[in-house]
Design an enzyme around this catalytic site. Structure first.
Site, PDB file in Angstrom:
ATOM      1  N   GLU A  44      -4.884  16.669 -12.708  1.00 48.17           N
ATOM      2  CA  GLU A  44      -3.962  17.799 -12.495  1.00 48.17           C
ATOM      3  C   GLU A  44      -4.220  18.367 -11.098  1.00 48.17           C
ATOM      4  OE1 GLU A  44      -4.618  21.451 -14.650  1.00 48.17           O
ATOM      5  OE2 GLU A  44      -2.537  22.079 -14.418  1.00 48.17           O
ATOM      6  N   GLU A  69      -8.363  21.845  -7.502  1.00 44.34           N
ATOM      7  CA  GLU A  69      -7.892  23.196  -7.164  1.00 44.34           C
ATOM      8  C   GLU A  69      -8.495  23.600  -5.821  1.00 44.34           C
ATOM      9  OE1 GLU A  69      -5.697  25.691  -8.229  1.00 44.34           O
ATOM     10  OE2 GLU A  69      -6.556  26.623  -6.451  1.00 44.34           O
ATOM     11  N   ASN A  96      -8.596  20.126  -1.376  1.00 41.69           N
ATOM     12  CA  ASN A  96      -7.171  20.081  -1.069  1.00 41.69           C
ATOM     13  C   ASN A  96      -6.628  18.711  -1.494  1.00 41.69           C
ATOM     14  OD1 ASN A  96      -4.621  19.958   0.231  1.00 41.69           O
ATOM     15  ND2 ASN A  96      -5.350  21.398   1.776  1.00 41.69           N
ATOM     16  N   ASP A 118       3.115  25.635  -5.771  1.00 44.46           N
ATOM     17  CA  ASP A 118       3.665  26.646  -4.858  1.00 44.46           C
ATOM     18  C   ASP A 118       4.971  26.117  -4.261  1.00 44.46           C
ATOM     19  OD1 ASP A 118       1.487  28.390  -5.223  1.00 44.46           O
ATOM     20  OD2 ASP A 118       0.293  27.244  -3.804  1.00 44.46           O
ATOM     21  N   LYS A 122      10.513  28.095   2.541  1.00 43.89           N
ATOM     22  CA  LYS A 122      11.043  27.988   3.914  1.00 43.89           C
ATOM     23  C   LYS A 122      11.040  26.526   4.367  1.00 43.89           C
ATOM     24  CE  LYS A 122       9.746  32.571   5.339  1.00 43.89           C
ATOM     25  NZ  LYS A 122       8.596  33.396   5.653  1.00 43.89           N
ATOM     26  N   ASP A 154       9.116  26.442 -12.925  1.00 45.71           N
ATOM     27  CA  ASP A 154      10.193  27.382 -13.282  1.00 45.71           C
ATOM     28  C   ASP A 154      11.146  27.521 -12.096  1.00 45.71           C
ATOM     29  OD1 ASP A 154       8.049  28.698 -11.769  1.00 45.71           O
ATOM     30  OD2 ASP A 154       9.474  30.358 -11.785  1.00 45.71           O
ATOM     31  N   GLU A 192      -0.795  28.860 -17.410  1.00 48.67           N
ATOM     32  CA  GLU A 192      -0.715  30.324 -17.290  1.00 48.67           C
ATOM     33  C   GLU A 192       0.646  30.748 -16.731  1.00 48.67           C
ATOM     34  OE1 GLU A 192      -3.495  28.664 -16.371  1.00 48.67           O
ATOM     35  OE2 GLU A 192      -5.187  29.709 -17.313  1.00 48.67           O
ATOM     36  N   TYR A 193       1.108  30.044 -15.680  1.00 39.92           N
ATOM     37  CA  TYR A 193       2.399  30.390 -15.070  1.00 39.92           C
ATOM     38  C   TYR A 193       3.545  30.135 -16.038  1.00 39.92           C
ATOM     39  CZ  TYR A 193       1.134  31.622 -10.299  1.00 39.92           C
ATOM     40  OH  TYR A 193       0.660  32.277  -9.191  1.00 39.92           O
ATOM     41  N   GLU A 194       3.419  29.061 -16.789  1.00 34.28           N
ATOM     42  CA  GLU A 194       4.483  28.711 -17.747  1.00 34.28           C
ATOM     43  C   GLU A 194       4.637  29.817 -18.790  1.00 34.28           C
ATOM     44  OE1 GLU A 194       3.845  24.792 -19.190  1.00 34.28           O
ATOM     45  OE2 GLU A 194       5.556  24.809 -20.554  1.00 34.28           O
TER      46      GLU A 194
HETATM   47  N1  SAM Z   1      -1.004  25.195 -12.346  1.00 40.27           N
HETATM   48  C1  SAM Z   1      -1.307  26.598 -12.558  1.00 40.27           C
HETATM   49  C2  SAM Z   1      -0.326  27.204 -13.512  1.00 40.27           C
HETATM   50  O1  SAM Z   1       0.719  26.577 -13.756  1.00 40.27           O
HETATM   51  O2  SAM Z   1      -0.600  28.275 -14.062  1.00 40.27           O
HETATM   52  C3  SAM Z   1      -1.367  27.361 -11.231  1.00 40.27           C
HETATM   53  C4  SAM Z   1      -0.081  27.477 -10.467  1.00 40.27           C
HETATM   54  S1  SAM Z   1      -0.283  28.282  -8.894  1.00 40.27           S
HETATM   55  C5  SAM Z   1       1.335  28.737  -8.463  1.00 40.27           C
HETATM   56  C6  SAM Z   1      -0.579  26.919  -7.789  1.00 40.27           C
HETATM   57  C7  SAM Z   1      -2.037  26.543  -7.658  1.00 40.27           C
HETATM   58  O3  SAM Z   1      -2.139  25.359  -6.879  1.00 40.27           O
HETATM   59  C8  SAM Z   1      -2.889  27.597  -6.962  1.00 40.27           C
HETATM   60  O4  SAM Z   1      -4.036  27.872  -7.747  1.00 40.27           O
HETATM   61  C9  SAM Z   1      -3.240  26.956  -5.616  1.00 40.27           C
HETATM   62  O5  SAM Z   1      -4.507  27.378  -5.126  1.00 40.27           O
HETATM   63  C10 SAM Z   1      -3.209  25.486  -5.967  1.00 40.27           C
HETATM   64  N2  SAM Z   1      -2.896  24.611  -4.821  1.00 40.27           N
HETATM   65  C11 SAM Z   1      -1.903  24.789  -3.924  1.00 40.27           C
HETATM   66  N3  SAM Z   1      -1.895  23.809  -3.012  1.00 40.27           N
HETATM   67  C12 SAM Z   1      -2.914  22.968  -3.339  1.00 40.27           C
HETATM   68  C13 SAM Z   1      -3.422  21.785  -2.766  1.00 40.27           C
HETATM   69  N4  SAM Z   1      -2.863  21.250  -1.660  1.00 40.27           N
HETATM   70  N5  SAM Z   1      -4.481  21.185  -3.347  1.00 40.27           N
HETATM   71  C14 SAM Z   1      -5.044  21.721  -4.458  1.00 40.27           C
HETATM   72  N6  SAM Z   1      -4.607  22.856  -5.046  1.00 40.27           N
HETATM   73  C15 SAM Z   1      -3.548  23.466  -4.506  1.00 40.27           C
END
Ligand code: SAM
Length: 213
Positions: A44, A69, A96, A118, A122, A154, A192-194
């Site tokens: 994931e 993460e 990353n 995310d 833009k 979403d 959590e976001y879902e």
């Molecule tokens: N998946 C979770 C949820 O659905 O509740 C979290 C969603 S949150 C909007 C996006 C997560 O992805 C953040 O915790 C962010 O730090 C992580 N993230 C963003 N870009 C990333 C990357 N390039 N590599 C690893 N994690 C990343």
């Protein structure tokens, strides 16, 4: 994902190196040794606070799950959630996803999940979207030939963008759902976001795609 400064995060990570792997590139092509079995590996990307990976690991004990993460202050929450779950089939990586190819060899992974990535709306930030073609090529590299990319969001704009990106890349779509919760998939584990967005009445989109052979 809201990030709070957590001054204890470094200490926590140093005390839990069996769960949040501190030198993950050393396990490239050796993740099976770390898990102590030959079960398939699912990854994931953007694990957030860990609800999805903990729930999936419980539902599928015969699968090894790895959560990647980027944010240290967030991955410590995921680690705590995993510890509470007492699931042995999970490891976490504070990295990353750009570095995916440093972490896994070709064909090492069976499934990749992108959950509520995310959106980077833009145009000038397009390259940061986790469904931009440079990321797709990393996923293609590490996935088995029949491996699936499963994407939930979403965000309608990101979903439309991603379907186009998959299509331009030549990927095949196994499923496109414009209202996942209406279909009552008994295997769906909510992130959590879902939970947050579906509670507000927003539809959840899901796509399952494979790379061309
Ligand atoms: N998946 C979770 C949820 O659905 O509740 C979290 C969603 S949150 C909007 C996006 C997560 O992805 C953040 O915790 C962010 O730090 C992580 N993230 C963003 N870009 C990333 C990357 N390039 N590599 C690893 N994690 C990343």
């Amino acid at each position: 994902m809201r990030q709070r400064n957590k001054p204890w995060a470094d200490d926590f990570l140093q005390e839990n190196t069996d769960l949040v792997i501190p030198n993950p590139t050393e396990y490239k092509n050796k993740w099976h040794e770390l898990f102590g079995n030959d079960n398939p590996i699912h990854v994931e990307i953007g694990t957030g606070k860990g609800q999805f990976i903990a729930g999936m690991a419980k539902q599928f004990p015969e699968v090894n799950f790895i959560g990647i993460e980027l944010a240290k202050s967030v991955i410590v929450s995921a680690a705590q959630k995993v510890q509470e779950s007492e699931q042995e089939n999970i490891r976490l990586i504070n990295e990353n996803a750009e570095n995916l190819i440093e972490l896994f060899t070709p064909d090492e992974i069976s499934t990749i999940y992108l959950n509520f990535s995310d959106p980077w709306p833009k145009n000038r930030h397009e390259k940061r979207r986790l469904t931009f073609h440079t990321f797709l090529s990393r996923y293609e590299n590490v996935l088995k030939s029949d491996g699936e990319l499963i994407f939930k969001t979403d965000n309608r704009g990101l979903f439309e963008y991603s379907l186009t990106s998959f299509s331009h890349y030549g990927m095949l779509l196994n499923e496109v759902s414009l209202d996942l919760h209406a279909s009552n998939d008994p295997e769906n584990i909510m992130t959590e976001y879902e939970e947050k967005f579906s509670a507000k009445g927003q539809p959840i989109y899901r796509c399952k795609a494979i790379f061309p052979n």
